[in-house]
Design a protein around this motif. Structure first.
Motif, PDB file in Angstrom:
ATOM      1  N   GLN A 198     -43.599 -52.848  98.170  1.00  0.00           N
ATOM      2  CA  GLN A 198     -43.859 -52.093  96.945  1.00  0.00           C
ATOM      3  C   GLN A 198     -45.120 -51.259  97.103  1.00  0.00           C
ATOM      4  O   GLN A 198     -46.120 -51.729  97.647  1.00  0.00           O
ATOM      5  CB  GLN A 198     -44.031 -53.068  95.753  1.00  0.00           C
ATOM      6  N   GLU A 199     -45.031 -50.026  96.621  1.00  0.00           N
ATOM      7  CA  GLU A 199     -46.233 -49.211  96.455  1.00  0.00           C
ATOM      8  C   GLU A 199     -46.357 -48.925  94.969  1.00  0.00           C
ATOM      9  O   GLU A 199     -45.370 -48.609  94.321  1.00  0.00           O
ATOM     10  CB  GLU A 199     -46.115 -47.880  97.204  1.00  0.00           C
ATOM     11  N   SER A 200     -47.568 -49.064  94.464  1.00  0.00           N
ATOM     12  CA  SER A 200     -47.750 -48.850  93.018  1.00  0.00           C
ATOM     13  C   SER A 200     -49.022 -48.061  92.762  1.00  0.00           C
ATOM     14  O   SER A 200     -50.040 -48.270  93.438  1.00  0.00           O
ATOM     15  CB  SER A 200     -47.837 -50.207  92.309  1.00  0.00           C
ATOM     16  N   SER A 201     -48.961 -47.173  91.827  1.00  0.00           N
ATOM     17  CA  SER A 201     -50.176 -46.427  91.461  1.00  0.00           C
ATOM     18  C   SER A 201     -50.750 -46.922  90.138  1.00  0.00           C
ATOM     19  O   SER A 201     -51.618 -46.279  89.560  1.00  0.00           O
ATOM     20  CB  SER A 201     -49.864 -44.935  91.386  1.00  0.00           C
ATOM     21  N   VAL A 226     -44.052 -46.089  90.993  1.00  0.00           N
ATOM     22  CA  VAL A 226     -43.820 -47.301  91.785  1.00  0.00           C
ATOM     23  C   VAL A 226     -42.712 -46.990  92.784  1.00  0.00           C
ATOM     24  O   VAL A 226     -41.758 -46.270  92.462  1.00  0.00           O
ATOM     25  CB  VAL A 226     -43.384 -48.457  90.863  1.00  0.00           C
ATOM     26  N   LYS A 227     -42.874 -47.495  93.963  1.00  0.00           N
ATOM     27  CA  LYS A 227     -41.836 -47.287  94.978  1.00  0.00           C
ATOM     28  C   LYS A 227     -41.537 -48.626  95.632  1.00  0.00           C
ATOM     29  O   LYS A 227     -42.453 -49.355  96.019  1.00  0.00           O
ATOM     30  CB  LYS A 227     -42.338 -46.282  96.021  1.00  0.00           C
ATOM     31  N   GLU A 252     -40.266 -44.686  88.047  1.00  0.00           N
ATOM     32  CA  GLU A 252     -41.279 -43.816  87.425  1.00  0.00           C
ATOM     33  C   GLU A 252     -41.468 -44.221  85.975  1.00  0.00           C
ATOM     34  O   GLU A 252     -40.549 -44.123  85.169  1.00  0.00           O
ATOM     35  CB  GLU A 252     -40.848 -42.350  87.539  1.00  0.00           C
ATOM     36  N   LEU A 253     -42.651 -44.668  85.701  1.00  0.00           N
ATOM     37  CA  LEU A 253     -42.965 -45.234  84.377  1.00  0.00           C
ATOM     38  C   LEU A 253     -43.989 -44.335  83.703  1.00  0.00           C
ATOM     39  O   LEU A 253     -45.178 -44.388  84.034  1.00  0.00           O
ATOM     40  CB  LEU A 253     -43.525 -46.653  84.554  1.00  0.00           C
ATOM     41  N   PRO A 254     -43.533 -43.503  82.794  1.00  0.00           N
ATOM     42  CA  PRO A 254     -44.479 -42.558  82.199  1.00  0.00           C
ATOM     43  C   PRO A 254     -45.585 -43.282  81.441  1.00  0.00           C
ATOM     44  O   PRO A 254     -45.332 -44.212  80.685  1.00  0.00           O
ATOM     45  CB  PRO A 254     -43.618 -41.735  81.234  1.00  0.00           C
ATOM     46  N   MET A 255     -46.773 -42.844  81.690  1.00  0.00           N
ATOM     47  CA  MET A 255     -47.931 -43.412  80.983  1.00  0.00           C
ATOM     48  C   MET A 255     -48.502 -42.357  80.093  1.00  0.00           C
ATOM     49  O   MET A 255     -48.738 -41.242  80.537  1.00  0.00           O
ATOM     50  CB  MET A 255     -49.013 -43.789  81.993  1.00  0.00           C
ATOM     51  N   LYS A 256     -48.719 -42.733  78.863  1.00  0.00           N
ATOM     52  CA  LYS A 256     -49.523 -41.840  78.038  1.00  0.00           C
ATOM     53  C   LYS A 256     -50.436 -42.656  77.138  1.00  0.00           C
ATOM     54  O   LYS A 256     -50.137 -43.811  76.817  1.00  0.00           O
ATOM     55  CB  LYS A 256     -48.653 -40.870  77.253  1.00  0.00           C
TER      56      LYS A 256
END
Lengths: 653, 653
Positions: free
Chosen positions: B459-462, B469-470, B531-535
């Protein structure tokens, strides 16, 4: 140098029933309590302690170390009551109680049942904790009140002997104890004893206690060392060093600027300081009083007139720290604030003192007692959530309803003695300028002299429900003098004065520090109508009061209002107001004997949009409001209609 | 029946530095502390207690009665750390410490330095207060972690002997003590010991402790009677009856529905209950876990993932009572909540468990430690006014800055062991349905098997700064199975899935309880982009949370934000927001090593219109605002820039 009281005989639609309640209910009930004859209240043991100390009974001392003061406060209330409402049977009971007190007094004048019964060799060894001089002060106050109320000197003479003995024991001379009491009270009592006797020695003993307090090295620290670092409650186990801030002994009093520590102790001390500042013309002490007044009322006072932000030490915390829900705001502390205000008014008639006195009296002090006089608050919160009082230990001290009586019964008799002597707070007289000040608007009759001139002033007042006041002068001959009327800050400068029915132009009489000075030649039967417009309005707190940010309170005339669950459901915090919205004051004759209630509209957050177990959600999804009608009721009347939420400060923008 | 851990090796831009901090700084620092070699920290005495108990040194026991657990938690952290980051020198030191522990163990298996040194004849006489089984549990957890991290059995075997002995001593058979510990911990530890050994006896001892707890007559009441109504801290003087709610022993655990009492104790117990519910297929116990979960997180949890509303007993209070400024919210309690969440996820993969786990981890747990790992919070407030912490005794427990270390050092080693084992919380596997669940988005690599099939998932996560996330699958052959990805509630259903770079239609894969189940035949090197949109957005609390009425908090992805004085001046309460107003998220690389900060505009109440000493005034006269720019920062980063006010909840409408 001489001292006078300026007592009015109260005859007021609002206040007289309280006086009657004190006479008919509270004083008799307290007497039963002092005698352990109330089945469902904790036994006081106060009378038994005196009987044991007097050798009339075998037994041990019971109750708090300051239990004697309960009887003293009762006797004081009786003295005040008899002054205006003679009552032979009550006087007979009180006379007997006084004989008992005198029997318990030691030959050298000393009086304290705890030490006499339990530790006769320990007199004056623990002034920090043991309230010996505090109890002495209360019995001196009782003696003065009883003397002034009945003319009888038995207790007064006994207390003079005690005070003389205290003056021998304490002081700066070799062989004297260079100490002072942990709980201030003797200081203001000795000033009263001077008033009753004219003996200036009592003033000088008081002055000694005030001036010695806070000097280095700390007397309480030395006492603690001498006791092996224990305290009265530590069972011989080492206890922490006394906190001198708690006792206001952290600095010489003349250097103090900020109200700290136990708030009742502070008020009693400040009152005595103001007395001495006036009697001695002591400017340095006066400046300390002014600083302490300004800090107390300008930085650390609740809108209800409550003081003391924490129950830890029943104390002040620091500027602008005024939590509504973990508050202490002890009833006795606000009674002390009334004492302090009265003394400041005798130094200088400035509206700010009388405004606060009125605020404390009409709001916090009255809230300390249930409408029927049978239940009492120690702690007077501005926000109550009954479940939190029950289940959050940090709010356990915030009782959501008034208990019947207390083991430590300081507040109920303090209310009794204040209301029984309410006539002492309405007026003051400045002989030099021939001015009679009307500080409070409470109906009744005051009679006194200005020089040789006998004057009677009759007041009719419709406060707090309406602002119509009428004063009538009775004179034996025409005379020039001044009647100064307070312009309450709550009437916003919209007061109207009529002299013998004729409106008076604003410029006619000087206004100084919030008083209009009506200087003229008065004739018998002259009348003043003093019309003080009352309207309900939103009040804000200073932005530094974090607790009240985004909130407002409702005030109508001198009264602070609150919302109760009984009228408005719960949670009260779900209500939101606009300070632009109208507030409608309506007298409701059926509301707890009649009161002005305030009607308003609010938006109420609706929980309907929330699922069970949903605790947090995006604001964008959770905006559900409805408009609801709200009823606000006088704060002093809260908690008389069953258990429920209450709040003074509401969300407002 | 068998147990497995599903450990990922963390390799994550956000979390790896914390792991490194734990390895490079915290674990070595704690070792120095345990050995009393840190000059400016309170001596721990933990190692010396073991040396004295082992007969290697003369002396008396010092520290808390549960001091042994500090060494145990350190050993556990070391075990976790060695599992992923071998370190010969650290392992040598730990091996020596383990030999010391074993030397201190008694021949019958018993281990506890307090009782061994101070009161060998008092073993098991005060389970209420003395933490014997709590310390046992921590050393068992250490033994399991060390075994799993190094393959070494020395401590594991020793702890099996201890557990066997405990199983002999406690139980319902004649001659056994029918008791349980005042601080739950042994219960979940015995489940781990079963995992490490496969010996089902350890499960049955754990089951006994869980089932016995809260049965009538109260074991703690009987112990208290047998001790002459004293407790461990009362010096032989009578002490109050134990509060069974505090210990969660007020009811049999299966009948409990509401989180009460000491919050760490509660969480450790609930975690063990969930373990047993799963391993035993015990539906009744499962339902109790669900009720307790729902109450804890749906009625009594702070938005930061904190639990425990009062410092009195470090405890829960009641539903919706979530004061921000007198809060407790102990770091250890939220660590316990993470444990509980992890167990619930193994019972049922429902997003609500992982959402809370993520909330607690990214907010409260990280806030427990300073950015540099050298200072720690016990108490994690949502609102701080430093002067109030200093001067209002009701807030004295709310420290406005992290101290270096604690005499009762439970939280720092708890953070260390959690972060060192963070890889255990990312995934779980359901063998029956061949499903790998990704609960958290934290980069790293997990290797395991589904049946015979070896799988590696990278896993790669930002997170938490961006929501990209990948996941990459590595396989030796094609295979059909399911990867279930959590859809975090904070992305509001706006997630996007790409399979090998190609967007996937929403309907392609089933979504159940907040997880998307990607069931397909996987090939080596298949990738998923999640892809988890953050706002940034405004969050509200349920209207029953009186404390937060009229307030909102800012959340961005999983992060809760706060305002600090350093950015926004004071009082923070003078700021007012509109929840319609925009929130702008910006990554600032210079902010404490880089972080997304939120920019917003607010109206600020101006104190300029107020005179000094003016405390209350009509709202109509005091409306002065200015528009100001505000910066909000991640809650977990608060208190790293000097002393000042902080608040999570701000006024908003």
């Amino acid at each position: 140098m001489s001292e006078r009281i300026n007592r009015a005989i109260i005859d007021d639609a609002f206040w007289s029933p309280y006086g009657k309640l004190i006479r008919d209910t509270v004083i008799p009930y307290q007497w039963e309590t002092l005698n352990d004859r109330v089945a469902d209240a904790e036994p006081s043991h106060a009378i038994r302690n005196f009987r044991i100390a007097a050798g009339l009974e075998e037994g041990t001392f019971k109750g708090w170390v300051f239990q004697d003061s309960d009887l003293a406060k009762w006797l004081e209330a009786v003295g005040h009551s008899l002054a205006t409402h003679p009552d032979q049977e009550l006087e007979r009971i009180a006379d007997e109680a006084i004989e008992l007190v005198i029997k318990a007094q030691r030959p050298d004048g000393y009086l304290n049942t705890y030490f006499t019964v339990e530790a006769p060799d320990k007199r004056w060894t623990n002034l920090t904790d043991c309230h010996e001089l505090y109890c002495a002060g209360h019995m001196i106050e009782a003696a003065v009140a009883y003397f002034e109320g009945t003319g009888k000197r038995r207790l007064l003479d006994a207390m003079c002997r005690f005070a003389d003995y205290i003056g021998d024991v304490f002081g700066t001379e070799p062989g004297q104890i260079r100490g002072y009491d942990g709980h201030q009270e003797i200081e203001l009592a000795l000033v009263k004893l001077f008033r009753a006797t004219g003996n200036e020695r009592y003033l000088s003993i008081s002055r000694y206690f005030i001036d010695e307090r806070g000097q280095e090295p700390s007397f309480f620290d030395r006492e603690w060392e001498n006791r092996g670092r224990t305290n009265h409650y530590s069972n011989g186990i080492p206890a922490p060093r006394p906190n001198n801030e708690y006792f206001q002994s952290h600095l010489p009093v003349r250097q103090q600027s900020v109200a700290v520590g136990h708030s009742v102790r502070a008020m009693y001390m400040y009152a005595a300081m103001a007395d001495l500042a006036r009697l001695d013309g002591d400017q340095e002490l006066l400046r300390a009083c002014e600083r302490l007044w300004d800090n107390t009322t300008g930085k650390q006072m609740y809108v209800t007139g409550g003081i003391g932000s924490t129950h830890h030490g029943e104390a002040f915390t620091f500027d602008y720290d005024l939590p509504n829900d973990t508050v202490y705001a002890e009833t006795c502390a606000s009674i002390g604030l009334v004492f302090f205000a009265q003394r400041m008014l005798r130094l200088k008639s400035h509206r700010k003192y009388a405004d606060v006195m009125e605020r404390a009296l009409f709001n916090l002090v009255l809230a300390g007692m249930s409408i029927d006089g049978s239940h009492y608050f120690y702690v007077n919160p501005l926000e109550v959530w009954p479940e939190a009082s029950a289940r959050n230990p940090g709010k356990r001290h915030v009782l959501p309803s008034r208990p019947k009586w207390y083991g430590c019964a300081c507040c109920p008799p303090n209310i009794a003695r204040l209301i029984a002597s309410l006539g002492d707070y309405v007026y003051s007289v400045d002989e030099a300028s021939k001015t009679i000040y009307a500080h409070l608007f409470i109906g009744g009759e005051w009679s006194g002299e200005l020089g040789d001139l006998p004057i009677t002033l009759s007041q009719e007042s419709s406060l707090p429900w309406r602002g119509d006041v009428k004063l009538k002068v009775s004179l034996t001959k025409k005379a020039r003098f001044t009647i100064a009327l307070r312009i309450p800050s709550w009437c916003d400068g919209e007061q109207r004065l009529l002299l013998n029915g004729v409106p008076v132009e604003r410029e006619t009489f000087a206004v100084v520090d919030g008083y209009v000075y009506i200087n003229r030649e008065w004739s018998d039967a002259d009348t003043l109508n003093w019309e003080l417009p009352m309207k309900a309005r939103w009040i804000m707190a200073h932005p530094e009061v974090r607790e009240n940010a985004g909130k407002a309170a409702i005030q109508y005339g001198p009264l602070v209002y609150c919302l109760e669950e009984a009228d408005n459901g719960k949670p009260l915090a779900s209500l939101r107001f606009s300070t632009e919205s109208s507030l409608r004051a309506e007298f409701e004759s059926n509301f707890l004997g009649g009161a002005v209630v305030i009607r308003a509209e609010a938006l109420k957050d609706e929980a309907g949009g929330w699922e069970d177990g949903e605790l947090y959600a995006p604001a964008s999804k959770k905006k559900h409001f409805e408009t609801v009608a709200v009823r606000a009721v006088p704060y002093f009347m809260w908690g008389n209609r069953g258990l429920g939420e209450m709040t003074v400060w509401v969300r407002a923008d």
